[in-house]
Motif scaffolding. Structure first.
Motif, mmCIF file in Angstrom:
data_model
loop_
_atom_site.group_PDB
_atom_site.id
_atom_site.type_symbol
_atom_site.label_atom_id
_atom_site.label_comp_id
_atom_site.label_asym_id
_atom_site.label_seq_id
_atom_site.Cartn_x
_atom_site.Cartn_y
_atom_site.Cartn_z
ATOM 1 N N LYS A 5 -9.853 103.898 102.366
ATOM 2 C CA LYS A 5 -9.940 105.088 103.203
ATOM 3 C C LYS A 5 -9.404 104.831 104.599
ATOM 4 O O LYS A 5 -9.106 105.766 105.340
ATOM 5 C CB LYS A 5 -11.390 105.559 103.277
ATOM 6 N N ALA A 6 -9.302 103.566 104.987
ATOM 7 C CA ALA A 6 -8.798 103.218 106.315
ATOM 8 C C ALA A 6 -8.072 101.890 106.226
ATOM 9 O O ALA A 6 -8.375 101.057 105.379
ATOM 10 C CB ALA A 6 -9.943 103.126 107.313
ATOM 11 N N GLU A 7 -7.112 101.711 107.096
ATOM 12 C CA GLU A 7 -6.384 100.453 107.123
ATOM 13 C C GLU A 7 -7.144 99.418 107.949
ATOM 14 O O GLU A 7 -8.064 99.770 108.700
ATOM 15 C CB GLU A 7 -4.991 100.661 107.701
ATOM 16 N N PRO A 8 -6.793 98.141 107.836
ATOM 17 C CA PRO A 8 -7.451 97.123 108.663
ATOM 18 C C PRO A 8 -7.329 97.476 110.140
ATOM 19 O O PRO A 8 -6.288 97.955 110.593
ATOM 20 C CB PRO A 8 -6.664 95.848 108.327
ATOM 21 N N PRO A 9 -8.374 97.251 110.920
ATOM 22 C CA PRO A 9 -8.368 97.688 112.317
ATOM 23 C C PRO A 9 -7.474 96.873 113.241
ATOM 24 O O PRO A 9 -7.201 97.303 114.364
ATOM 25 C CB PRO A 9 -9.840 97.546 112.733
ATOM 26 N N ALA A 10 -7.030 95.702 112.789
ATOM 27 C CA ALA A 10 -6.181 94.854 113.630
ATOM 28 C C ALA A 10 -5.415 93.888 112.725
ATOM 29 O O ALA A 10 -5.833 93.612 111.594
ATOM 30 C CB ALA A 10 -7.017 94.083 114.642
ATOM 31 N N PRO A 11 -4.292 93.358 113.201
ATOM 32 C CA PRO A 11 -3.552 92.388 112.391
ATOM 33 C C PRO A 11 -4.327 91.083 112.218
ATOM 34 O O PRO A 11 -5.149 90.711 113.059
ATOM 35 C CB PRO A 11 -2.271 92.141 113.203
ATOM 36 N N VAL A 12 -4.065 90.403 111.113
ATOM 37 C CA VAL A 12 -4.542 89.031 110.931
ATOM 38 C C VAL A 12 -3.549 88.123 111.650
ATOM 39 O O VAL A 12 -2.345 88.188 111.386
ATOM 40 C CB VAL A 12 -4.623 88.676 109.434
ATOM 41 N N TRP A 85 -12.961 90.855 112.773
ATOM 42 C CA TRP A 85 -13.333 92.262 112.608
ATOM 43 C C TRP A 85 -13.852 92.502 111.201
ATOM 44 O O TRP A 85 -13.590 91.730 110.289
ATOM 45 C CB TRP A 85 -12.156 93.190 112.899
ATOM 46 N N GLN A 86 -14.618 93.562 111.068
ATOM 47 C CA GLN A 86 -15.178 93.926 109.771
ATOM 48 C C GLN A 86 -14.095 94.575 108.926
ATOM 49 O O GLN A 86 -13.532 95.601 109.315
ATOM 50 C CB GLN A 86 -16.345 94.910 109.965
ATOM 51 N N PRO A 87 -13.765 94.013 107.766
ATOM 52 C CA PRO A 87 -12.692 94.600 106.956
ATOM 53 C C PRO A 87 -13.124 95.917 106.329
ATOM 54 O O PRO A 87 -14.318 96.163 106.126
ATOM 55 C CB PRO A 87 -12.450 93.536 105.878
ATOM 56 N N PRO A 88 -12.168 96.800 106.010
ATOM 57 C CA PRO A 88 -12.499 98.028 105.288
ATOM 58 C C PRO A 88 -13.188 97.708 103.967
ATOM 59 O O PRO A 88 -12.909 96.688 103.337
ATOM 60 C CB PRO A 88 -11.127 98.678 105.052
ATOM 61 N N ARG A 116 -11.333 99.300 90.126
ATOM 62 C CA ARG A 116 -11.116 100.015 91.390
ATOM 63 C C ARG A 116 -11.367 99.101 92.591
ATOM 64 O O ARG A 116 -10.669 99.190 93.608
ATOM 65 C CB ARG A 116 -12.011 101.254 91.442
ATOM 66 N N ASN A 117 -12.350 98.204 92.481
ATOM 67 C CA ASN A 117 -12.584 97.242 93.567
ATOM 68 C C ASN A 117 -11.366 96.340 93.777
ATOM 69 O O ASN A 117 -10.966 96.067 94.911
ATOM 70 C CB ASN A 117 -13.817 96.395 93.258
ATOM 71 N N GLU A 118 -10.775 95.871 92.674
ATOM 72 C CA GLU A 118 -9.595 95.005 92.780
ATOM 73 C C GLU A 118 -8.412 95.782 93.346
ATOM 74 O O GLU A 118 -7.615 95.230 94.118
ATOM 75 C CB GLU A 118 -9.239 94.421 91.409
ATOM 76 N N GLU A 119 -8.285 97.052 92.971
ATOM 77 C CA GLU A 119 -7.190 97.865 93.497
ATOM 78 C C GLU A 119 -7.340 98.056 95.004
ATOM 79 O O GLU A 119 -6.354 98.027 95.746
ATOM 80 C CB GLU A 119 -7.146 99.214 92.786
ATOM 81 N N ARG A 120 -8.586 98.245 95.458
ATOM 82 C CA ARG A 120 -8.798 98.375 96.900
ATOM 83 C C ARG A 120 -8.488 97.057 97.613
ATOM 84 O O ARG A 120 -7.916 97.054 98.712
ATOM 85 C CB ARG A 120 -10.227 98.825 97.185
ATOM 86 N N ALA A 121 -8.866 95.935 96.988
ATOM 87 C CA ALA A 121 -8.537 94.633 97.587
ATOM 88 C C ALA A 121 -7.023 94.440 97.647
ATOM 89 O O ALA A 121 -6.486 93.930 98.642
ATOM 90 C CB ALA A 121 -9.197 93.512 96.787
#
Length: 296
Positions: A5-12, A85-88, A116-121
């Motif tokens: 639902k959201a992208e990572p909040p900052a780059p790694v 940061w807390q990942p999505p 679906r969990n793996e797809e989100r990962a």
């Protein structure tokens, strides 16, 4: 929709951070699956509990793989303190609660949630790759994305077996095939993206990128239509000029999901790999479009 639902909040920004994040995600999934396994045993559903116990072993194996990779690359195991940061969320808490509280839980439902969990990962790592500021981080994130996609493919295969064993109802006959849906979404994108590039002053600074995405969508649409065996599937409909960036983002997510659905149904390994590659490209496009929505 199974994507984030959201992208990572900052780059790694470092390998240390990447390995810490990867290990934390795998360990968290193992912990959640272990909780569900215990709950299935309490509900006297041993077959479903066995599925979750298997998923625990898989996720712990993935975590161990990340540990080995980290030691071989940076010389130390992953350090959770490196996560900034807390990942999505990649684990569906609501679906887990529904399964845990229902005697209708089944191996098929358990595996569906895991897929679906793996797809989100997979989506998360694709976004991280798109945000990467160095080639090394990008390559490592793309490797993680590829591994998550492979895990999802294995789980889909197990889910197909569970589906047939449980004789779940088939999908409605009137719905277009996954590849037809992907081809239609790509054809619409091929019309919408160039229109945005030339007709929207706010997006003018990104016109070259939007045109590139439009050309890629046209090519992906033709390939999806060919794989579907229906050239008409790629014909766009409607007035592309009325669509805005959020609609483009929605179409891109639809295409990515359709490719994943088509890959799940595939039986030929070469075809499945090609569909997975199209899914990866489609999700990478979602990451680019999400970045554009943040910039304007």
């Amino acid at each position: 929709m199974s994507l984030l639902k959201a992208e990572p909040p900052a780059p790694v920004r470092s390998p240390d951070e990447l390995f810490a994040l990867a290990h934390a995600l795998e360990a968290e999934a193992a912990t959640r699956y272990a909780e569900l396994a215990n709950q299935m045993e309490e509900l006297n559903l041993p077959e479903v509990a066995a599925v979750f116990h298997h998923l625990v072993a898989e996720e712990r194996g993935h975590a161990a793989h990340v540990e080995d990779w980290a030691r071989g690359t940076i010389g130390t195991p992953p350090d959770p303190a490196r996560i900034r940061w807390q990942p999505p969320e990649t684990f569906d808490e609501e679906e887990a609660r529904q399964i845990a509280s229902s005697r209708l839980a089944s191996a098929y439902r358990a595996l569906s949630m895991a897929v679906r969990n793996e797809e989100r990962a997979f989506a998360l790592w694709t976004y991280i790759a798109a945000q990467a500021e160095t080639p090394a981080i990008r390559a490592a994130a793309e490797r993680m994305a590829g591994e998550e996609l492979h895990h999802a493919a294995l789980l889909r295969r197990a889910r197909r077996h569970a589906y047939h064993a449980e004789r779940e109802p088939v999908a409605s006959a009137g719905r277009p095939s996954a590849l037809a849906r992907a081809a239609q979404a790509e054809a619409k994108l091929a019309a919408v993206l160039p229109a945005l590039a030339s007709g929207d002053e706010v997006l003018a600074p990104h016109s070259a990128e939007l045109r590139r995405l439009g050309e890629a969508a046209a090519a992906m649409g033709r390939e999806a239509a060919a794989l579907a065996g229906d050239d008409r599937a790629a014909v766009p409909a409607g007035d592309a000029g009325q669509d805005r960036l959020q609609e483009v983002l929605r179409l891109s997510e639809q295409a990515a999901e359709a490719y994943l659905d088509a890959a799940e149904a595939g039986r030929d390994e070469d075809r499945v790999r090609r569909l997975q590659s199209l899914a990866k490209d489609a999700i990478a496009r979602v990451a680019v479009l999400r970045r554009l929505t943040k910039m304007i």
